[in-house]
Motif scaffolding. Structure first.
Motif, mmCIF file in Angstrom:
data_model
loop_
_atom_site.group_PDB
_atom_site.id
_atom_site.type_symbol
_atom_site.label_atom_id
_atom_site.label_comp_id
_atom_site.label_asym_id
_atom_site.label_seq_id
_atom_site.Cartn_x
_atom_site.Cartn_y
_atom_site.Cartn_z
ATOM 1 N N GLY A 21 49.391 91.410 30.174
ATOM 2 C CA GLY A 21 49.564 89.991 30.515
ATOM 3 C C GLY A 21 50.189 89.206 29.394
ATOM 4 N N ARG A 22 49.674 88.015 29.206
ATOM 5 C CA ARG A 22 50.231 87.065 28.264
ATOM 6 C C ARG A 22 50.355 87.586 26.828
ATOM 7 N NH1 ARG A 22 50.013 81.182 28.294
ATOM 8 N NH2 ARG A 22 49.020 81.121 30.315
ATOM 9 N N LEU A 23 49.390 88.413 26.395
ATOM 10 C CA LEU A 23 49.400 88.892 25.001
ATOM 11 C C LEU A 23 50.239 90.150 24.793
ATOM 12 C CD1 LEU A 23 45.705 88.541 23.742
ATOM 13 C CD2 LEU A 23 47.666 87.109 23.175
ATOM 14 N N LYS A 63 43.347 95.341 31.699
ATOM 15 C CA LYS A 63 43.161 93.913 31.896
ATOM 16 C C LYS A 63 42.458 93.367 30.650
ATOM 17 C CE LYS A 63 43.187 91.912 35.697
ATOM 18 N NZ LYS A 63 44.154 90.953 36.269
ATOM 19 N N PRO A 64 42.808 92.149 30.209
ATOM 20 C CA PRO A 64 42.233 91.617 28.971
ATOM 21 C C PRO A 64 40.702 91.711 28.895
ATOM 22 C CG PRO A 64 43.978 90.181 29.750
ATOM 23 C CD PRO A 64 43.809 91.235 30.806
ATOM 24 N N GLY A 82 41.869 88.834 23.069
ATOM 25 C CA GLY A 82 41.639 87.451 22.648
ATOM 26 C C GLY A 82 40.195 87.208 22.246
ATOM 27 N N ASP A 84 38.502 84.719 22.945
ATOM 28 C CA ASP A 84 37.803 84.158 24.106
ATOM 29 C C ASP A 84 37.039 85.245 24.866
ATOM 30 O OD1 ASP A 84 40.539 84.952 24.540
ATOM 31 O OD2 ASP A 84 40.319 84.357 26.619
ATOM 32 N N VAL A 85 37.695 86.400 25.004
ATOM 33 C CA VAL A 85 37.072 87.519 25.724
ATOM 34 C C VAL A 85 35.881 88.047 24.927
ATOM 35 C CG1 VAL A 85 37.440 89.866 26.573
ATOM 36 C CG2 VAL A 85 39.205 88.118 26.919
ATOM 37 N N GLY A 102 48.755 84.732 20.291
ATOM 38 C CA GLY A 102 48.060 84.076 21.407
ATOM 39 C C GLY A 102 47.154 82.943 20.962
ATOM 40 N N CYS A 104 45.414 79.539 20.752
ATOM 41 C CA CYS A 104 45.106 78.404 21.609
ATOM 42 C C CYS A 104 43.678 77.968 21.269
ATOM 43 C CB CYS A 104 45.246 78.791 23.087
ATOM 44 S SG CYS A 104 44.278 80.209 23.589
ATOM 45 N N ARG A 131 35.878 79.922 33.321
ATOM 46 C CA ARG A 131 35.891 81.392 33.395
ATOM 47 C C ARG A 131 34.954 81.964 32.346
ATOM 48 N NH1 ARG A 131 41.362 84.409 32.603
ATOM 49 N NH2 ARG A 131 40.342 86.073 33.735
ATOM 50 N N LEU A 171 41.004 77.406 28.205
ATOM 51 C CA LEU A 171 41.924 77.556 27.085
ATOM 52 C C LEU A 171 43.022 76.506 27.202
ATOM 53 C CD1 LEU A 171 42.257 81.439 26.988
ATOM 54 C CD2 LEU A 171 40.616 79.950 25.822
ATOM 55 N N GLN A 173 46.673 75.378 25.296
ATOM 56 C CA GLN A 173 47.691 75.673 24.283
ATOM 57 C C GLN A 173 48.556 74.435 24.068
ATOM 58 O OE1 GLN A 173 50.661 78.579 25.290
ATOM 59 N NE2 GLN A 173 51.101 79.031 23.168
HETATM 60 N N1 LIG Z 1 47.544 79.122 27.460
HETATM 61 C C1 LIG Z 1 47.341 80.093 26.594
HETATM 62 N N2 LIG Z 1 47.901 80.046 25.408
HETATM 63 C C2 LIG Z 1 47.723 81.024 24.501
HETATM 64 N N3 LIG Z 1 46.961 82.109 24.705
HETATM 65 C C3 LIG Z 1 46.386 82.190 25.867
HETATM 66 C C4 LIG Z 1 46.548 81.210 26.866
HETATM 67 N N4 LIG Z 1 45.877 81.600 27.940
HETATM 68 C C5 LIG Z 1 45.337 82.775 27.608
HETATM 69 N N5 LIG Z 1 45.612 83.113 26.353
HETATM 70 C C6 LIG Z 1 45.189 84.320 25.607
HETATM 71 O O1 LIG Z 1 45.785 85.426 26.228
HETATM 72 C C7 LIG Z 1 44.769 86.303 26.727
HETATM 73 C C8 LIG Z 1 45.260 86.941 28.002
HETATM 74 O O2 LIG Z 1 45.598 85.951 28.923
HETATM 75 P P1 LIG Z 1 46.173 86.347 30.333
HETATM 76 O O3 LIG Z 1 46.515 85.042 31.021
HETATM 77 O O4 LIG Z 1 47.215 87.402 30.182
HETATM 78 O O5 LIG Z 1 44.945 87.073 30.978
HETATM 79 P P2 LIG Z 1 43.877 86.613 31.987
HETATM 80 O O6 LIG Z 1 43.759 85.098 31.931
HETATM 81 O O7 LIG Z 1 42.638 87.416 31.756
HETATM 82 O O8 LIG Z 1 44.619 86.932 33.322
HETATM 83 P P3 LIG Z 1 44.395 87.839 34.533
HETATM 84 O O9 LIG Z 1 42.943 87.761 34.913
HETATM 85 O O10 LIG Z 1 45.304 87.131 35.481
HETATM 86 O O11 LIG Z 1 44.863 89.186 34.086
HETATM 87 C C9 LIG Z 1 43.529 85.426 26.873
HETATM 88 O O12 LIG Z 1 42.355 86.198 26.793
HETATM 89 C C10 LIG Z 1 43.679 84.491 25.685
HETATM 90 O O13 LIG Z 1 43.187 85.083 24.498
#
Ligand SMILES: Nc1ncnc2c1ncn2[C@@H]1O[C@H](COP(=O)(O)OP(=O)(O)OP(=O)(O)O)[C@@H](O)[C@H]1O
Ligand SMILES: O=P(O)(O)OC[C@H]1O[C@H](OP(=O)(O)OP(=O)(O)O)[C@H](O)[C@@H]1O
Length: 231
Positions: A21-23, A63-64, A82, A84-85, A102, A104, A131, A171, A173
């Motif tokens: 995903g995002r990271l 998945k994260p 992250g 957060d997780v 990442g 935020c 969440r 979260l 950013q």
């Molecule tokens: N807006 C943001 N800006 C920067 N980092 C973020 C942001 N949102 C999430 N992250 C970081 O990126 C990590 C992965 O986010 P991502 O959106 O890919 O996964 P997710 O929210 O668990 O999505 P999904 O459940 O859809 O796979 C998050 O755990 C967090 O650490």
């Protein structure tokens, strides 16, 4: 395919779980800077295992929220995930490095029109959509405010708009999602960034290999050690 999991006919020296995903792209770029090729993870392939044959390193794409599970169980030696997780799952892993990717914040936000500008101004019990139920309840407990959590999986910012919650924890950013949904942040629970985590037993067994990786990563980006060698 059996061969994908092998390194010159042997098990890989190291297995690293990467968050899908995002990271992903930032993690792959960081690994590239220390000479590890995980680029297949950002390609079109649907394969969830990728191997850098030369380095003897295998990457798992998870998945994260599942990355700590793979690491804690020893299916991966290391993981990137992250903060957060980690706050939410509190897994049995060692947090080795802040990777600075990442970035935020985990924040509390309320509708702008509520007039509330600090958590102390909120009326208990606060209904909070998030969440992150665990981190949220811990935070509200720490400020002495009874809270009820509405657990959502995404689009958290929607909840206050439709009367499902009085506040959110999510979260932030750029702040664009809050703004677009008429919300304002009133408190920061934590600064969030990607972390390198390890299975505690593998951290001891593969100390030299992992310590080398850490020192290479540390030399690059604005990284800082989070915790030293444990146990
Ligand atoms: N807006 C943001 N800006 C920067 N980092 C973020 C942001 N949102 C999430 N992250 C970081 O990126 C990590 C992965 O986010 P991502 O959106 O890919 O996964 P997710 O929210 O668990 O999505 P999904 O459940 O859809 O796979 C998050 O755990 C967090 O650490
Ligand atoms: O401050 P911003 O730059 O606007 O970023 C914040 C948004 O990013 C994340 O959502 P994401 O895009 O991952 O969507 P999701 O909530 O549906 O998972 C997060 O949950 C916020 O909604």
């Amino acid at each position: 395919m059996a061969s994908i999991d092998m390194h010159h006919g042997q098990a890989p020296d190291l297995t690293i779980a990467l968050p899908k995903g995002r990271l992903t792209s930032e993690a792959v770029a960081l690994l590239g800077q220390v000479g590890l090729d995980a680029s297949a993870a950002v390609g079109a392939s649907r394969d969830l295992v990728t191997l850098d044959h030369g380095a003897g390193v295998r990457f798992l794409l998870a998945k994260p929220f599942d990355v700590p599970t793979f690491v804690a169980a020893g299916a991966a030696d290391l993981g990137i995930v992250g903060k957060d997780v980690l706050m939410e799952v509190e897994p049995a892993v060692v947090e080795l490095l802040d990777l600075g990717i990442g970035r935020c914040r985990m924040q509390v936000a309320v509708p702008e029109g509520s007039g509330v500008r600090g958590v102390e101004e909120m009326e208990a019990p606060v209904r909070v959509a998030t969440r992150y139920p665990r981190a949220t309840l811990a935070y509200f407990q720490s400020v002495g405010l009874p809270a009820q959590v509405v657990r959502l999986d995404g689009s958290i910012e929607l909840a206050p708009r439709v009367g499902l919650a009085d506040a959110i924890v999510d979260l932030v950013q750029t702040g664009r999602t809050l703004e677009a949904n008429g919300l304002v942040a009133i408190s920061t629970i934590a600064e969030i960034s990607g972390r390198l985590i390890a299975n505690p037993v593998r951290w001891k067994l593969k100390y030299d290999r992992i310590a080398r990786l850490i020192s290479e990563m540390r030399g690059l980006v604005p990284v800082r050690p989070v915790r030293g060698r444990e146990g």
